[in-house]
Design a protein around this motif. Structure first.
Motif, PDB file in Angstrom:
ATOM      1  N   GLY A 184       0.801  -1.213   0.000  1.00 36.31           N
ATOM      2  CA  GLY A 184       0.000   0.000   0.000  1.00 36.31           C
ATOM      3  C   GLY A 184       0.833   1.262   0.000  1.00 36.31           C
ATOM      4  N   LYS A 186       1.608   5.301   1.361  1.00 42.13           N
ATOM      5  CA  LYS A 186       1.834   5.896   2.677  1.00 42.13           C
ATOM      6  C   LYS A 186       0.584   6.694   3.056  1.00 42.13           C
ATOM      7  CE  LYS A 186       6.001   7.489   3.403  1.00 42.13           C
ATOM      8  NZ  LYS A 186       7.245   8.279   3.260  1.00 42.13           N
ATOM      9  N   MET A 187      -0.227   6.108   3.927  1.00 44.09           N
ATOM     10  CA  MET A 187      -1.530   6.692   4.232  1.00 44.09           C
ATOM     11  C   MET A 187      -1.441   8.041   4.937  1.00 44.09           C
ATOM     12  SD  MET A 187      -3.998   3.449   5.078  1.00 44.09           S
ATOM     13  CE  MET A 187      -2.870   2.505   6.100  1.00 44.09           C
ATOM     14  N   ALA A 193      -4.196   6.353  -0.999  1.00 39.49           N
ATOM     15  CA  ALA A 193      -3.777   5.183  -0.215  1.00 39.49           C
ATOM     16  C   ALA A 193      -4.787   4.881   0.886  1.00 39.49           C
ATOM     17  CB  ALA A 193      -2.391   5.413   0.382  1.00 39.49           C
ATOM     18  N   CYS A 194      -5.302   5.923   1.530  1.00 40.35           N
ATOM     19  CA  CYS A 194      -6.304   5.727   2.586  1.00 40.35           C
ATOM     20  C   CYS A 194      -7.571   5.096   2.028  1.00 40.35           C
ATOM     21  CB  CYS A 194      -6.642   7.065   3.246  1.00 40.35           C
ATOM     22  SG  CYS A 194      -5.285   7.809   4.170  1.00 40.35           S
ATOM     23  N   TYR A 197      -6.938   1.486   1.027  1.00 43.76           N
ATOM     24  CA  TYR A 197      -6.833   0.638   2.217  1.00 43.76           C
ATOM     25  C   TYR A 197      -8.220   0.338   2.780  1.00 43.76           C
ATOM     26  CZ  TYR A 197      -5.492  -1.226   6.732  1.00 43.76           C
ATOM     27  OH  TYR A 197      -5.359  -2.054   7.819  1.00 43.76           O
ATOM     28  N   ARG A 213      -3.332  -6.472   9.694  1.00 43.51           N
ATOM     29  CA  ARG A 213      -2.536  -5.409   9.063  1.00 43.51           C
ATOM     30  C   ARG A 213      -1.045  -5.567   9.345  1.00 43.51           C
ATOM     31  NH1 ARG A 213      -3.468   1.157   9.396  1.00 43.51           N
ATOM     32  NH2 ARG A 213      -1.400   1.761   8.619  1.00 43.51           N
ATOM     33  N   TYR A 217       0.194  -6.348   5.503  1.00 43.06           N
ATOM     34  CA  TYR A 217       0.271  -5.049   4.845  1.00 43.06           C
ATOM     35  C   TYR A 217       1.683  -4.479   4.926  1.00 43.06           C
ATOM     36  CZ  TYR A 217      -0.897  -0.204   3.662  1.00 43.06           C
ATOM     37  OH  TYR A 217      -0.964   1.036   3.066  1.00 43.06           O
ATOM     38  N   GLU A 218       2.156  -3.950   3.795  1.00 38.75           N
ATOM     39  CA  GLU A 218       3.448  -3.260   3.755  1.00 38.75           C
ATOM     40  C   GLU A 218       3.268  -1.909   3.083  1.00 38.75           C
ATOM     41  OE1 GLU A 218       6.651  -3.300   4.664  1.00 38.75           O
ATOM     42  OE2 GLU A 218       6.214  -4.957   6.024  1.00 38.75           O
ATOM     43  N   SER A 219       3.652  -0.868   3.786  1.00 37.85           N
ATOM     44  CA  SER A 219       3.556   0.489   3.251  1.00 37.85           C
ATOM     45  C   SER A 219       4.785   0.809   2.406  1.00 37.85           C
ATOM     46  CB  SER A 219       3.438   1.494   4.398  1.00 37.85           C
ATOM     47  OG  SER A 219       3.421   2.816   3.904  1.00 37.85           O
TER      48      SER A 219
END
Length: 337
Positions: A184, A186-187, A193-194, A197, A213, A217-219
């Protein structure tokens, strides 16, 4: 006497005055008559080059692009520049890093260049909430929705990122995958991205599947190198991984390379689905399965909405552009083990 003086005395917008002076057909007879009366009364003389006149009176239209490696944005910007040029306006572009504050840049542009309007690509809505009221010219946010902000001079054209991301995850689940990882954005700096997600969580919830998460999940930034590195971290956390959803095609391309370098095959060992539908995805091997955003339509409508508000005023408009799940070669049904 300047074009702004004519606008003030005639009661029409600068954009309308500019179109009259450039003999554009899309002006009412009443507006043309009143503006030309002011011109004649004050003996205003046009420059020989009408476009030069327009550039003297204002710096044209600003384009603020957040993300220097986003190939979807590159496609949209190219189209926007062409449309703005064909409309008779100058354009100038500011490229920002993903972590930069696009409103800080826009405020500086407004002070120094006094543009007719601003087009934003990429956004952090928190920056808009805090600083956008200081911007008074018409603006359009392209690729993200600004509807919730309710600013009268901020329109938007976007894909429904949440729904599209949920569709991508649902597709993998329909293929039988349960061990799915997510690469994903960077929220903290990206509204897209938000939203994507939220779509991820929605898909797991609707399919009654757990989602952790911390593990799944990987940012990463929207870049191939970051997708490559994040894929490696995800593999270390999820040795039983069978599928990956990447929130951008460039991340997906980096992920495919990382999987290859780990001795894994796509899609035989791990399926990959991206998001954006950039041209590169059609030429990588395997051809990328992805959510395709309609970049051309977003560019066209973004420019149309901005020019309409510059020329005619009115309230903000918010539109959703349809997306499409494009089946390539990078995802397939889960094979028995």
């Amino acid at each position: 006497m300047t074009i702004k003086d004519i606008a003030r005395l005639s009661g029409y917008a600068v954009g309308t005055v500019s179109r009259v002076l450039n003999n554009s057909p899309d002006v009412s007879d009443a507006a043309r008559e009143k503006i030309m009366a002011v011109v004649e009364e004050h003996h205003f003389r046009l420059n020989n080059n009408a476009k030069h006149l327009k550039q003297q009176s204002s710096s044209g239209i600003a384009i603020v692009v957040k993300g220097t490696q986003n190939m979807l944005f590159a496609t949209i910007v190219e189209r926007i520049q062409s449309l703005v040029r064909d409309s008779g306006y100058a354009s100038f572009i500011y490229y920002l890093d993903e972590d930069d504050d696009e409103l800080e840049q826009a405020l500086q542009v407004s002070r120094e260049r006094r543009p007719f309007g601003i087009l934003f690509l990429g956004s952090n809505l928190d920056y808009f909430r805090e600083c956008f009221p200081s911007i008074t010219v018409p603006c359009v946010l392209v690729t993200n929705s600004a509807e919730e902000l309710q600013f009268e001079n901020l329109s938007s054209v976007s894909t429904d990122d949440e729904e599209a991301a949920a569709r991508a995850l649902g597709y993998l689940m329909e293929l039988g995958h349960t061990q799915i990882g997510v690469l994903g954005g960077k929220m903290e700096v990206s509204n897209a991205a938000c939203e994507r997600y939220a779509g991820v969580e929605r898909a797991f919830r609707e399919h009654q599947m757990p989602f952790d998460r911390e593990t799944q999940y990987e940012s990463a930034r929207f870049a191939m190198s970051d997708g490559y590195a994040a894929m490696g971290r995800l593999l270390d956390k999820m040795p039983g991984l069978t599928a990956v959803f990447a929130m951008s095609d460039v991340q997906a391309v980096g992920a495919i390379r990382a999987l290859h370098d780990r001795g894994l095959r796509v899609p035989e060992d791990i399926s990959v689905v991206g998001f954006d539908g950039i041209e590169l995805g059609r030429y990588v091997s395997p051809k990328l399965t992805t959510i395709r955003q309609d970049a051309r339509r977003m560019a066209d409508r973004g420019v149309e909405l901005l020019l309409r508000q510059i020329r005619e005023g009115g309230t903000a408009v918010h539109e959703r552009v349809p997306y499409e799940l494009v089946e390539g070669e990078s995802a397939r049904g889960l094979a028995p083990r």
